[in-house]
Design a protein around this motif. Structure first.
Motif, PDB file in Angstrom:
ATOM      1  N   ALA A  47       0.848  -1.192   0.000  1.00  0.00           N
ATOM      2  CA  ALA A  47       0.000   0.000   0.000  1.00  0.00           C
ATOM      3  C   ALA A  47       0.882   1.239   0.000  1.00  0.00           C
ATOM      4  N   VAL A  48       0.554   2.191  -0.856  1.00  0.00           N
ATOM      5  CA  VAL A  48       1.282   3.460  -0.908  1.00  0.00           C
ATOM      6  C   VAL A  48       0.273   4.606  -0.800  1.00  0.00           C
ATOM      7  N   PRO A  49       0.696   5.744  -0.241  1.00  0.00           N
ATOM      8  CA  PRO A  49      -0.263   6.825   0.015  1.00  0.00           C
ATOM      9  C   PRO A  49      -0.791   7.556  -1.225  1.00  0.00           C
ATOM     10  N   ASP A  50      -0.019   7.561  -2.314  1.00  0.00           N
ATOM     11  CA  ASP A  50      -0.458   8.283  -3.513  1.00  0.00           C
ATOM     12  C   ASP A  50       0.357   7.816  -4.720  1.00  0.00           C
ATOM     13  N   LYS A  51      -0.012   8.316  -5.904  1.00  0.00           N
ATOM     14  CA  LYS A  51       0.639   7.907  -7.140  1.00  0.00           C
ATOM     15  C   LYS A  51       2.129   8.273  -7.142  1.00  0.00           C
ATOM     16  N   HIS A  52       2.448   9.487  -6.702  1.00  0.00           N
ATOM     17  CA  HIS A  52       3.845   9.928  -6.687  1.00  0.00           C
ATOM     18  C   HIS A  52       4.701   8.989  -5.824  1.00  0.00           C
ATOM     19  N   SER A  53       4.234   8.662  -4.626  1.00  0.00           N
ATOM     20  CA  SER A  53       4.964   7.737  -3.752  1.00  0.00           C
ATOM     21  C   SER A  53       5.045   6.352  -4.391  1.00  0.00           C
ATOM     22  N   GLY A  54       3.949   5.926  -5.010  1.00  0.00           N
ATOM     23  CA  GLY A  54       3.927   4.624  -5.674  1.00  0.00           C
ATOM     24  C   GLY A  54       4.948   4.536  -6.796  1.00  0.00           C
ATOM     25  N   GLU A  55       5.078   5.606  -7.569  1.00  0.00           N
ATOM     26  CA  GLU A  55       6.070   5.618  -8.648  1.00  0.00           C
ATOM     27  C   GLU A  55       7.486   5.552  -8.089  1.00  0.00           C
ATOM     28  N   ALA A  56       7.731   6.226  -6.952  1.00  0.00           N
ATOM     29  CA  ALA A  56       9.052   6.182  -6.319  1.00  0.00           C
ATOM     30  C   ALA A  56       9.344   4.777  -5.796  1.00  0.00           C
ATOM     31  N   VAL A  57       8.340   4.160  -5.171  1.00  0.00           N
ATOM     32  CA  VAL A  57       8.499   2.785  -4.679  1.00  0.00           C
ATOM     33  C   VAL A  57       8.758   1.849  -5.853  1.00  0.00           C
ATOM     34  N   LEU A  58       7.974   2.000  -6.904  1.00  0.00           N
ATOM     35  CA  LEU A  58       8.119   1.156  -8.086  1.00  0.00           C
ATOM     36  C   LEU A  58       9.528   1.273  -8.681  1.00  0.00           C
ATOM     37  N   LYS A  59      10.044   2.479  -8.784  1.00  0.00           N
ATOM     38  CA  LYS A  59      11.403   2.674  -9.303  1.00  0.00           C
ATOM     39  C   LYS A  59      12.422   1.993  -8.393  1.00  0.00           C
ATOM     40  N   SER A  60      12.248   2.140  -7.096  1.00  0.00           N
ATOM     41  CA  SER A  60      13.153   1.500  -6.139  1.00  0.00           C
ATOM     42  C   SER A  60      13.134  -0.009  -6.306  1.00  0.00           C
ATOM     43  N   PHE A  61      11.942  -0.576  -6.468  1.00  0.00           N
ATOM     44  CA  PHE A  61      11.817  -2.026  -6.649  1.00  0.00           C
ATOM     45  C   PHE A  61      12.469  -2.473  -7.952  1.00  0.00           C
ATOM     46  N   LYS A  62      12.180  -1.745  -9.031  1.00  0.00           N
ATOM     47  CA  LYS A  62      12.741  -2.120 -10.331  1.00  0.00           C
ATOM     48  C   LYS A  62      14.257  -1.963 -10.341  1.00  0.00           C
ATOM     49  N   ASP A  63      14.776  -0.940  -9.632  1.00  0.00           N
ATOM     50  CA  ASP A  63      16.231  -0.786  -9.510  1.00  0.00           C
ATOM     51  C   ASP A  63      16.833  -1.992  -8.795  1.00  0.00           C
ATOM     52  N   ASP A  64      16.037  -2.629  -7.941  1.00  0.00           N
ATOM     53  CA  ASP A  64      16.481  -3.814  -7.199  1.00  0.00           C
ATOM     54  C   ASP A  64      16.114  -5.104  -7.948  1.00  0.00           C
ATOM     55  N   ARG A  65      15.752  -4.950  -9.229  1.00  0.00           N
ATOM     56  CA  ARG A  65      15.434  -6.061 -10.137  1.00  0.00           C
ATOM     57  C   ARG A  65      14.227  -6.896  -9.701  1.00  0.00           C
ATOM     58  N   LEU A  66      13.222  -6.243  -9.149  1.00  0.00           N
ATOM     59  CA  LEU A  66      11.972  -6.923  -8.801  1.00  0.00           C
ATOM     60  C   LEU A  66      10.954  -6.685  -9.912  1.00  0.00           C
ATOM     61  N   ILE A  67      10.059  -7.636 -10.109  1.00  0.00           N
ATOM     62  CA  ILE A  67       9.003  -7.529 -11.115  1.00  0.00           C
ATOM     63  C   ILE A  67       7.777  -6.926 -10.433  1.00  0.00           C
ATOM     64  N   CYS A  68       7.445  -5.670 -10.761  1.00  0.00           N
ATOM     65  CA  CYS A  68       6.376  -4.967 -10.059  1.00  0.00           C
ATOM     66  C   CYS A  68       5.563  -4.096 -11.009  1.00  0.00           C
ATOM     67  N   GLU A  69       4.380  -3.719 -10.530  1.00  0.00           N
ATOM     68  CA  GLU A  69       3.563  -2.751 -11.251  1.00  0.00           C
ATOM     69  C   GLU A  69       2.766  -1.942 -10.237  1.00  0.00           C
ATOM     70  N   LEU A  70       2.327  -0.753 -10.640  1.00  0.00           N
ATOM     71  CA  LEU A  70       1.561   0.152  -9.787  1.00  0.00           C
ATOM     72  C   LEU A  70       0.149   0.241 -10.343  1.00  0.00           C
ATOM     73  N   GLU A  71      -0.836   0.136  -9.446  1.00  0.00           N
ATOM     74  CA  GLU A  71      -2.237   0.224  -9.875  1.00  0.00           C
ATOM     75  C   GLU A  71      -3.041   1.032  -8.869  1.00  0.00           C
ATOM     76  N   GLN A  72      -4.092   1.681  -9.374  1.00  0.00           N
ATOM     77  CA  GLN A  72      -5.038   2.375  -8.506  1.00  0.00           C
ATOM     78  C   GLN A  72      -6.367   1.628  -8.560  1.00  0.00           C
ATOM     79  N   ASP A  73      -6.930   1.342  -7.386  1.00  0.00           N
ATOM     80  CA  ASP A  73      -8.216   0.664  -7.294  1.00  0.00           C
ATOM     81  C   ASP A  73      -9.305   1.599  -7.806  1.00  0.00           C
TER      82      ASP A  73
END
Length: 105
Positions: A38-64
């Motif tokens: 869970a992330v508080p907003d899109k901007h934070s989610g994009e930062a988390v997503l970049k961090s994960f992808k930089d760490d070579r994780l397979i991830c995506e961001l979605e809004q319910d």
């Protein structure tokens, strides 16, 4: 993820793993687990997503569509260790691991 029933941790994750084992999930075979962060907003989610992808994780961001809440979904085979790793990467951006799931046939 490879686990034998005698190696399940004695916590909430262990309880879920035991339940899946009793339902027939064969942990001697690799199982893909999807994690929900869970992330508080899109901007934070994009930062988390970049961090994960930089760490070579397979991830995506979605809004319910209904709740409008933002969630990062990450796919990985290791449950126990990856959950701690995901928390460490997402907490600086206001996110936190909110659970995981395994597809059952």
């Amino acid at each position: 993820m490879k686990l034998l029933s005698k190696k399940f941790p004695n916590d909430e994750d262990g309880q879920v793993l035991k339940m899946l084992y009793k339902q027939g999930v064969d942990f001697n075979e690799p199982q893909d687990a999807e994690f929900f962060i869970a992330v508080p907003d899109k901007h934070s989610g994009e930062a988390v997503l970049k961090s994960f992808k930089d760490d070579r994780l397979i991830c995506e961001l979605e809004q319910d569509d209904e709740t409008e809440e933002w969630t990062c979904y990450c796919l990985n085979e290791e449950i126990i260790d990856i959950q701690k790793r995901l928390d460490g990467l997402s907490i600086p951006y206001g996110g936190q691991t909110e659970g995981w799931g395994v597809m059952i046939d």
